[in-house]
Write an enzyme that holds these catalytic residues in place. Sequence first.
Site, PDB file in Angstrom:
ATOM      1  CG  ASP A  15       2.393  -2.667   9.036  1.00 17.69           C
ATOM      2  OD1 ASP A  15       2.548  -3.870   8.720  1.00 17.69           O
ATOM      3  OD2 ASP A  15       2.547  -1.742   8.232  1.00 17.69           O
ATOM      4  CB  THR A  46      -1.991   7.153  -3.160  1.00 14.20           C
ATOM      5  OG1 THR A  46      -1.381   5.851  -3.246  1.00 14.20           O
ATOM      6  CG2 THR A  46      -1.092   8.180  -3.817  1.00 14.20           C
ATOM      7  NE  ARG A  68      -2.560   0.592   3.603  1.00 14.09           N
ATOM      8  CZ  ARG A  68      -3.347   1.031   4.557  1.00 14.09           C
ATOM      9  NH1 ARG A  68      -4.657   1.034   4.377  1.00 14.09           N
ATOM     10  NH2 ARG A  68      -2.880   1.449   5.699  1.00 14.09           N
ATOM     11  CG  ASP A 119       6.080  -3.164   9.966  1.00 12.54           C
ATOM     12  OD1 ASP A 119       6.832  -3.645   9.100  1.00 12.54           O
ATOM     13  OD2 ASP A 119       5.740  -1.966   9.996  1.00 12.54           O
TER      14      ASP A 119
HETATM   15  C1  PRP Z   1      -1.345  -4.436   4.559  1.00 12.07           C
HETATM   16  C2  PRP Z   1      -2.231  -5.658   4.676  1.00 12.07           C
HETATM   17  C3  PRP Z   1      -3.047  -5.595   3.414  1.00 12.07           C
HETATM   18  C4  PRP Z   1      -3.217  -4.116   3.212  1.00 12.07           C
HETATM   19  C5  PRP Z   1      -4.602  -3.742   3.664  1.00 12.07           C
HETATM   20  O1  PRP Z   1      -0.300  -4.681   3.708  1.00 12.07           O
HETATM   21  O2  PRP Z   1      -1.521  -6.836   4.830  1.00 12.07           O
HETATM   22  O3  PRP Z   1      -2.420  -6.185   2.301  1.00 12.07           O
HETATM   23  O4  PRP Z   1      -2.245  -3.462   4.038  1.00 12.07           O
HETATM   24  O5  PRP Z   1      -4.863  -2.421   3.403  1.00 12.07           O
HETATM   25  P1  PRP Z   1      -5.914  -1.957   2.303  1.00 12.07           P
HETATM   26  O6  PRP Z   1      -7.155  -2.781   2.518  1.00 12.07           O
HETATM   27  O7  PRP Z   1      -6.106  -0.518   2.616  1.00 12.07           O
HETATM   28  O8  PRP Z   1      -5.310  -2.182   0.944  1.00 12.07           O
HETATM   29  P2  PRP Z   1       0.861  -3.613   3.421  1.00 12.07           P
HETATM   30  O9  PRP Z   1       0.521  -2.821   2.199  1.00 12.07           O
HETATM   31  O10 PRP Z   1       1.164  -2.846   4.666  1.00 12.07           O
HETATM   32  O11 PRP Z   1       2.078  -4.512   2.985  1.00 12.07           O
HETATM   33  P3  PRP Z   1       2.877  -5.650   3.811  1.00 12.07           P
HETATM   34  O12 PRP Z   1       1.934  -6.817   3.965  1.00 12.07           O
HETATM   35  O13 PRP Z   1       4.004  -5.939   2.895  1.00 12.07           O
HETATM   36  O14 PRP Z   1       3.302  -5.078   5.130  1.00 12.07           O
HETATM   37  N1  URA Z   2      -2.632  -2.694   6.994  1.00 14.17           N
HETATM   38  C1  URA Z   2      -2.303  -3.153   8.213  1.00 14.17           C
HETATM   39  O1  URA Z   2      -1.366  -3.955   8.356  1.00 14.17           O
HETATM   40  N2  URA Z   2      -2.996  -2.699   9.273  1.00 14.17           N
HETATM   41  C2  URA Z   2      -4.023  -1.835   9.156  1.00 14.17           C
HETATM   42  O2  URA Z   2      -4.641  -1.474  10.176  1.00 14.17           O
HETATM   43  C3  URA Z   2      -4.358  -1.363   7.866  1.00 14.17           C
HETATM   44  C4  URA Z   2      -3.658  -1.827   6.803  1.00 14.17           C
END
Ligand code: PRP
Ligand code: URA
Length: 209
Positions: free
Chosen positions: A200, A108, A104, A203
């Site tokens: 997150d 944006t 994400r 993380d």
């Molecule tokens: C997080 C989560 C989803 C996304 C959800 O991933 O695991 O994929 O955010 O958010 P959304 O519904 O607003 O799209 P992130 O983009 O943080 O990547 P990561 O899993 O690599 O940490």
């Molecule tokens: N992605 C995450 O990992 N946590 C949130 O709360 C939203 C998006």
Amino acid sequence: MAKVHVMEHPLIRHKISYIRREDLGSKDFREMISEIAMLICYEATRDLKLQDVTIQTPICETVEKELAGKKLAVVPILRAGLGMVEGMLAMIPAAKVGHIGLYRDPDTLEPVEYYCKLPADCEERDVFVVDPMLATGGSSVAAIQMLKDKGVKNIRFLCIIAAPEGVERMKKAHPDVDIYIGALDKKLNEHGYIVPGLGDAGDRIFGTK
Ligand code: PRP
Ligand code: URA
């Protein structure tokens, strides 16, 4: 219209409450994500088709029920979706695993694609897309569109925590995709994080913060 299943099972509710705790370390967080995924998978596979099989027990021959052999696949959205794969495979070990890489954009909040590797015959499979978090819905909507573009027809989406905003976006974009949610939270905050949520997920699984 998409069916939205919010889990009521006390074990799922207990475990999700547990992983929300800020002071839970990565090892325990990871283990519990995997256990919760297994329990949600159990609920999301209730309608898998069965067929009659004749088997010989040590006592007699009998006709019993076994899975009809429908091909399945699990597709985690990287990174955090990886945390749910082991639990899913504990329930459906014959499933193939594909991967979709999306992150994400922090400004944006729109998903950015960086990887896609799916089973060669994915269009013949029932696909379970997994990601712990459904926030704005941008990532899951995009991942499911990527699967549909490859010809996949039967898709379910499983997440551990969802925000109402993300559920609405998913229902509009993919009304044919049923959604299985561990816990439905209150809202998103101004940074697109789920409230109360768990922070997150990526993380916390991989210890990167
Ligand atoms: C997080 C989560 C989803 C996304 C959800 O991933 O695991 O994929 O955010 O958010 P959304 O519904 O607003 O799209 P992130 O983009 O943080 O990547 P990561 O899993 O690599 O940490
Ligand atoms: N992605 C995450 O990992 N946590 C949130 O709360 C939203 C998006």
